[in-house]
Design a protein around this motif. Structure first.
Motif, mmCIF file in Angstrom:
data_model
loop_
_atom_site.group_PDB
_atom_site.id
_atom_site.type_symbol
_atom_site.label_atom_id
_atom_site.label_comp_id
_atom_site.label_asym_id
_atom_site.label_seq_id
_atom_site.Cartn_x
_atom_site.Cartn_y
_atom_site.Cartn_z
ATOM 1 N N LEU A 1 -3.076 -2.936 -7.481
ATOM 2 C CA LEU A 1 -2.701 -1.593 -7.320
ATOM 3 C C LEU A 1 -2.154 -0.949 -8.620
ATOM 4 O O LEU A 1 -2.570 0.161 -9.113
ATOM 5 N N GLU A 2 -0.895 -1.585 -9.140
ATOM 6 C CA GLU A 2 -0.376 -0.848 -10.239
ATOM 7 C C GLU A 2 -1.487 -0.928 -11.656
ATOM 8 O O GLU A 2 -1.465 0.378 -12.275
ATOM 9 N N ALA B 1 0.890 -1.074 0.043
ATOM 10 C CA ALA B 1 0.118 0.074 0.036
ATOM 11 C C ALA B 1 1.001 1.207 -0.028
ATOM 12 O O ALA B 1 0.579 2.272 -0.688
ATOM 13 N N GLU C 1 1.971 6.136 -8.832
ATOM 14 C CA GLU C 1 1.569 7.349 -9.554
ATOM 15 C C GLU C 1 2.286 8.038 -10.046
ATOM 16 O O GLU C 1 2.262 8.597 -11.255
ATOM 17 N N GLU D 1 1.777 3.288 -3.419
ATOM 18 C CA GLU D 1 0.705 3.990 -4.134
ATOM 19 C C GLU D 1 1.222 5.273 -4.721
ATOM 20 O O GLU D 1 1.232 5.459 -6.072
ATOM 21 N N THR D 2 1.881 6.164 -3.959
ATOM 22 C CA THR D 2 2.366 7.612 -4.453
ATOM 23 C C THR D 2 3.517 7.044 -5.525
ATOM 24 O O THR D 2 3.264 7.782 -6.607
ATOM 25 N N ARG E 1 -4.641 -0.379 -11.581
ATOM 26 C CA ARG E 1 -5.599 0.634 -11.278
ATOM 27 C C ARG E 1 -5.187 1.798 -11.230
ATOM 28 O O ARG E 1 -5.743 2.803 -12.367
ATOM 29 N N ILE E 2 -3.953 2.007 -10.857
ATOM 30 C CA ILE E 2 -3.511 3.563 -10.947
ATOM 31 C C ILE E 2 -2.924 3.805 -12.497
ATOM 32 O O ILE E 2 -3.226 4.863 -12.886
#
Ligand code: HEM
Length: 372
Positions: free
Chosen positions: A331-332, A89, A96, A92-93, A334-335
């Motif tokens: 996560l990858e 988690a 992005e 995330e930044t 989705r971003i």
């Protein structure tokens, strides 16, 4: 392959393939049943059907994904200590930033190759970052990783040279982290222990390579297959652009509809009867995730792409070997999709005639994919 898969499910749910020299399962419930019985169906002698003269162990895959209980249970516990939801988690930044940087470098007015400019580098940079590879080594690491994951064990190419380069790199990196711990996955792996057991040097290096094998090309092709599907379904794409909250659901449908890992195999350890035929100990059975995910016995209108479906797909496997990187891959993706959709002036078309499909065994996707 999807028309063939349907025929297999309907007419030959347990099919002996003379060409591949293995059994093939294509229905959802059969594939799930094999995955959740690792005692009858072993992973230890390989998970791709390979020519008999190719020794898979030569590329250091054996750890974790090619192990059975009880060793698998121990190894999985140790690596899970390091590969925590919190660590994922926290990326995330970073992800992005990586996605935005990659898109920023794309020549939007011309045709460009989605694979070399975006879907290829993104997961490689993320794994490098996760492990703690220093920035100045990123390009070198990415080049090795790309060559390594594109070598093809099911065709007898093992990528030994580049595996050796990566192995040496990881070995020196590992020594450094032992001496000077940092807050990264490599350090966490060195320090992770369960009941006084640590990973050996060999196991640590094998695990680093496994992360590349398992986490790079798979995620690349989920993204590539995803942009192709969304270009073909502009109404879904517009809904996702209007409401980014729908993207996680769409990622699950992309995984189901065009699964990056189309199939993996197991070795039968005792005589088993299925659909009126006997499989014998030592036989290989190929589990077609790509076919299971289109099984109309489980998914209504299985051939329809529907981002509202929320499918319980089998694209990450199931049971004890369930993908360790599933949360990271989600996560990858989705971003990446939110980044691509975020700029309202940017709507792509994929040039399928100019695209080159991958020829690698288990992974479905593209070696190159022109978009405009
Ligand atoms: C296992 C698919 C991304 C690491 C698996 C398995 C599948 C899979 C089907 C089960 C293997 C088996 O049953 O034999 C995928 C797909 C991905 C993806 C479709 C992307 C869309 C990742 C990422 C990582 C990763 C990003 C890590 C960086 C692993 C590992 C295993 C695994 C370590 C072995 C787990 C075990 O044996 O206990 N993956 N994967 N995967 N995956 Fe993934």
């Amino acid at each position: 392959p999807y028309a063939t898969y349907r025929e297999l499910r309907d007419r030959a749910p347990l099919y002996w393939s003379p060409a591949a020299g293995c059994w093939v399962l294509s229905r959802y419930h059969d594939v799930a049943a094999v995955l959740t019985d690792p005692i009858t169906y072993s992973s230890a002698s390989g998970i791709f059907p390979t020519p008999a003269d190719v020794d898979m162990t030569a590329i250091l895959l054996p750890m974790l994904v090619m192990s059975d209980p009880p060793r698998h249970t121990q190894l999985r516990q140790i690596v899970s200590r390091a590969f925590t939801p919190r660590r994922i988690a926290a990326l995330e930044t970073t992800i992005e930033g990586i996605a935005a940087d990659l898109l920023f470098q794309v020549p939007l007015e011309d045709d460009w190759d989605f694979v070399s400019a975006f879907s290829g580098p993104l997961p490689a940079i993320v794994i490098a970052d996760l492990l703690g590879v220093p920035r100045e080594d990123r390009d070198r690491f990415r080049a090795w990783s790309t060559t390594f994951v594109q070598s093809n064990p099911s065709r007898g190419q093992l990528g030994v040279e580049v595996a050796t380069a990566l192995y040496d790199y990881f070995a020196s990196f590992l020594a450094e982290r032992r001496a000077y711990p940092e807050d990264d996955l490599m350090t966490a792996l060195v320090q992770a222990e369960v009941e006084g057991q640590y990973l050996s040097e060999e196991e640590l290096l094998g695990f680093c390579l496994l992360l590349l094998v398992a986490g790079h090309e798979t995620t690349t092709n989920l993204l590539s297959n995803g942009v192709v599907l969304l270009a073909a379904h502009p109404e879904s794409r517009e809904r996702l652009a209007d409401d980014p909250g729908l993207v996680p659901g769409a990622v699950e449908e992309l995984l189901r509809y065009d699964s990056p890992v189309q199939g993996l195999s197991r070795t039968v350890t005792r005589p088993v009867e299925l659909h009126g035929q006997w499989m014998r100990p030592g036989d290989t059975v190929l589990l077609l995730f790509g076919a299971a995910n289109r099984d109309e016995r489980v998914f209504a209108d299985a051939e329809v792409f529907d981002i509202d479906r929320r499918p319980e797909h089998i694209a990450f496997g199931r049971g004890i070997h369930f993908c360790l990187g599933a949360a990271l891959a989600r996560l990858e993706t989705r971003i990446a999709l939110q980044t691509l959709l975020g700029d309202r002036s940017f709507r792509w078309e994929a040039d399928l005639a100019g695209a080159e499909r991958l020829s690698s065994g288990p992974v479905r996707g593209f070696a190159s994919l022109p978009v405009r």
